[in-house]
Design a protein around this motif. Structure first.
Motif, PDB file in Angstrom:
ATOM      1  N   PHE A 212       0.800  -1.225   0.000  1.00  0.00           N
ATOM      2  CA  PHE A 212       0.000   0.000   0.000  1.00  0.00           C
ATOM      3  C   PHE A 212       0.834   1.277   0.000  1.00  0.00           C
ATOM      4  CE2 PHE A 212      -3.247  -3.007   1.215  1.00  0.00           C
ATOM      5  CZ  PHE A 212      -4.392  -2.494   0.617  1.00  0.00           C
ATOM      6  N   LEU A 213       2.145   1.170   0.217  1.00  0.00           N
ATOM      7  CA  LEU A 213       2.991   2.351   0.186  1.00  0.00           C
ATOM      8  C   LEU A 213       3.949   2.336  -0.998  1.00  0.00           C
ATOM      9  CD1 LEU A 213       3.885   2.904   3.965  1.00  0.00           C
ATOM     10  CD2 LEU A 213       2.652   4.485   2.484  1.00  0.00           C
ATOM     11  N   GLY A 259       6.125  10.572   2.578  1.00  0.00           N
ATOM     12  CA  GLY A 259       7.325  10.755   3.399  1.00  0.00           C
ATOM     13  C   GLY A 259       7.090  10.388   4.846  1.00  0.00           C
ATOM     14  N   THR A 260       5.993  10.901   5.421  1.00  0.00           N
ATOM     15  CA  THR A 260       5.701  10.602   6.821  1.00  0.00           C
ATOM     16  C   THR A 260       5.233   9.155   7.012  1.00  0.00           C
ATOM     17  OG1 THR A 260       3.498  11.559   6.465  1.00  0.00           O
ATOM     18  CG2 THR A 260       5.152  12.972   7.464  1.00  0.00           C
ATOM     19  N   ALA A 261       4.402   8.649   6.091  1.00  0.00           N
ATOM     20  CA  ALA A 261       3.885   7.283   6.233  1.00  0.00           C
ATOM     21  C   ALA A 261       5.007   6.250   6.137  1.00  0.00           C
ATOM     22  CB  ALA A 261       2.829   7.014   5.174  1.00  0.00           C
ATOM     23  N   MET A 264       7.084   6.058   9.192  1.00  0.00           N
ATOM     24  CA  MET A 264       6.353   5.477  10.312  1.00  0.00           C
ATOM     25  C   MET A 264       6.220   3.958  10.195  1.00  0.00           C
ATOM     26  SD  MET A 264       4.789   6.463  13.075  1.00  0.00           S
ATOM     27  CE  MET A 264       3.648   5.820  14.286  1.00  0.00           C
ATOM     28  N   TYR A 265       5.876   3.473   9.007  1.00  0.00           N
ATOM     29  CA  TYR A 265       5.488   2.067   8.869  1.00  0.00           C
ATOM     30  C   TYR A 265       6.518   1.185   8.200  1.00  0.00           C
ATOM     31  CZ  TYR A 265       0.845   3.084  10.619  1.00  0.00           C
ATOM     32  OH  TYR A 265      -0.195   3.438  11.436  1.00  0.00           O
ATOM     33  N   LEU A 266       7.466   1.740   7.485  1.00  0.00           N
ATOM     34  CA  LEU A 266       8.480   0.886   6.857  1.00  0.00           C
ATOM     35  C   LEU A 266       9.699   0.756   7.752  1.00  0.00           C
ATOM     36  CD1 LEU A 266       8.385   1.629   3.033  1.00  0.00           C
ATOM     37  CD2 LEU A 266       7.771  -0.463   4.243  1.00  0.00           C
ATOM     38  N   GLN A 267       9.446   0.379   8.982  1.00  0.00           N
ATOM     39  CA  GLN A 267      10.492   0.049   9.932  1.00  0.00           C
ATOM     40  C   GLN A 267       9.918  -0.981  10.886  1.00  0.00           C
ATOM     41  OE1 GLN A 267      11.506   2.833  12.999  1.00  0.00           O
ATOM     42  NE2 GLN A 267       9.628   4.007  12.747  1.00  0.00           N
ATOM     43  N   PRO A 268      10.738  -1.909  11.382  1.00  0.00           N
ATOM     44  CA  PRO A 268      10.219  -2.891  12.338  1.00  0.00           C
ATOM     45  C   PRO A 268       9.856  -2.215  13.648  1.00  0.00           C
ATOM     46  CG  PRO A 268      12.601  -3.098  12.109  1.00  0.00           C
ATOM     47  CD  PRO A 268      12.143  -2.139  11.054  1.00  0.00           C
ATOM     48  N   PRO A 269       8.717  -2.597  14.271  1.00  0.00           N
ATOM     49  CA  PRO A 269       8.332  -1.988  15.539  1.00  0.00           C
ATOM     50  C   PRO A 269       9.386  -2.123  16.626  1.00  0.00           C
ATOM     51  CG  PRO A 269       6.473  -3.163  14.596  1.00  0.00           C
ATOM     52  CD  PRO A 269       7.667  -3.488  13.732  1.00  0.00           C
ATOM     53  N   SER A 270      10.274  -3.112  16.510  1.00  0.00           N
ATOM     54  CA  SER A 270      11.335  -3.271  17.507  1.00  0.00           C
ATOM     55  C   SER A 270      12.283  -2.082  17.514  1.00  0.00           C
ATOM     56  CB  SER A 270      12.109  -4.567  17.236  1.00  0.00           C
ATOM     57  OG  SER A 270      12.555  -4.599  15.892  1.00  0.00           O
TER      58      SER A 270
END
Length: 320
Positions: A212-213, A259-261, A264-270
Motif C-alpha cells: 500500500f505504500l 514521506g511521513t507514512a 512510520m510504517y516501513l520500519q520494524p516496531p522493535s
C-alpha cells in the motif's frame, strides 16, 4: 517516567481501557498542543469542506481531477475526525482513557483511510498522466464509470485489508499492559504492548506497507516519468508551465503523505522510536490534512473562480 497521576490512573483503569500517554511526561506541552491541534482541526474542516462543496456545486469542476480531489478531501475530513477530537479531549483531561471499542474503531478507521489515501494518490497520478500524455483520448479513458470503479476499488481494498490488521493486532495478549505511548491507537504502539513474540505481525505489517505504500509510490513515480518526458516535448514555455502547475500540487501532497507514512510504517516496531513516532503521528493525522486543501487551492485559478462564482450566486440570492 510518567507523572504520579498517570501511574494512579493506570492502576485504577479497567483492562478494557487504554491510557493514551501522549506527552504526560511533559505536561507543559499539553496546552500548546491543544491550541495548535484545535487550529489545525478547524482549518482542516473549513478547507476540505470548501473543496467538496465548491466541486459539487460548480459545473466547471465536474471533471475527474476534481472528483478525485473531492474524495481526497472527504477522506481527510474523516481521517482527522477519527483522531482529532479524542486528542483534544485528552489534552484537557486528567484521565486520558480510550475504551477498548474506541481504540479498535480508531485503529480500523485510521488504517483504512490511510491505505485509501495511498491508492487514491496513485489514481490521481494516473489521471494526470492521461490528461498530459493522452490528451485526445483523456475523456474516453477517464470516463465517469471508470473513475467510480477506481475509487470504489481503492476504498474496498483498503477497508478489507485494514480489518485483518486490526483483528490480528487487537487479539494479541497484553498481560495487563494498557499504556499506549502515543496520542492515538496505532499498530506499532499496540505491538509494543504485546507480551508474546510479534514477528508474524511485524512481517504482516511490513508486507502491507510494501503493497500500500511502495507499490503505489512506484506507480506514481513511473507516471511522472512519462509526464516529464511529455512535458519536455512541449515547445511553448507557457504550455510547459501550465503542465507543471497541474502536477506540482499533487507532487507536493504525495511528498508530504508518503514521506511521513514511510518513515512510520516501513520500519520494524522493535526499532520504533516513541518520541519521533509521536511527532510523525501528529504530522500525518493533523498537519497533512490541513495542508492538502491549501496546496491544491493556493495557486489554482479554477478553484478561485469557482469560489467567486459561488459567492456571487449567494449574494444575488440574498439580494445584495
Amino acid at each position: 517516567m510518567y507523572g504520579k497521576g498517570t501511574q494512579e490512573d493506570g492502576n485504577q483503569s479497567s483492562l478494557g481501557e487504554f491510557i493514551l500517554l501522549g506527552v504526560s511526561d511533559r505536561p507543559q506541552l499539553e496546552l500548546l498542543l491543544f491550541v495548535l491541534i484545535l487550529i489545525s482541526y478547524t482549518m482542516t474542516l473549513l478547507g476540505n469542506t470548501t473543496i467538496i462543496v465548491v466541486s459539487w456545486l460548480d459545473p466547471h469542476l465536474h471533471t475527474p481531477m476534481y472528483f478525485f480531489l473531492s474524495n481526497l478531501s472527504f477522506l481527510d475530513l474523516c481521517y482527522t475526525t477519527s483522531v482529532g477530537p479524542q486528542m483534544l479531549v485528552n489534552f484537557r483531561s486528567i484521565h486520558k482513557f480510550i475504551s477498548w471499542a474506541g481504540c479498535v474503531a480508531q485503529l480500523y478507521i485510521s488504517l483504512s483511510l490511510g491505505c485509501t489515501e495511498c491508492l487514491l494518490l496513485a489514481i490521481m497520478a494516473y489521471d494526470r498522466y492521461a490528461a498530459i500524455c493522452q490528451p485526445l483520448r483523456y475523456t474516453a479513458i477517464m470516463s465517469r464509470r471508470f473513475c467510480l470503479q477506481l475509487v470504489a476499488t481503492a476504498w474496498l481494498c483498503s477497508f478489507s485489508n485494514s480489518m485483518l490488521h486490526t483483528i490480528h493486532t487487537m487479539r494479541l495478549p497484553r498481560c495487563g499492559r494498557n499504556q499506549i505511548d502515543n496520542f492515538l491507537c496505532e499498530v506499532p504502539a499496540l505491538l509494543k504492548l504485546a507480551c508474546v513474540d510479534t514477528s508474524a505481525n511485524e512481517v504482516e505489517s511490513l508486507t502491507s506497507s510494501v503493497i500500500f505504500l511502495l507499490v503505489p509510490l512506484g506507480f506514481i513515480l513511473m507516471s511522472y516519468g512519462y509526464i516529464g518526458t511529455a512535458v519536455l516535448k512541449i515547445h511553448s514555455a507557457k504550455g510547459r508551465l501550465k503542465a507543471f502547475n497541474t502536477c506540482a500540487s499533487h507532487l507536493a501532497v504525495v511528498s508530504l503523505f508518503y514521506g511521513t507514512a514511510i518513515s512510520m510504517y516501513l520500519q520494524p516496531p522493535s526499532s520504533y522510536s516513541q518520541h519521533r513516532a509521536k511527532m510523525v503521528s501528529l504530522f500525518y493525522t493533523m498537519v497533512t490534512p490541513m495542508l492538502n486543501p491549501l496546496i491544491y487551492t493556493l495557486r489554482n485559478k479554477e478553484v478561485h473562480r469557482a469560489v467567486q462564482r459561488a459567492l456571487r450566486r449567494n449574494m444575488t440570492a440574498q439580494g445584495v
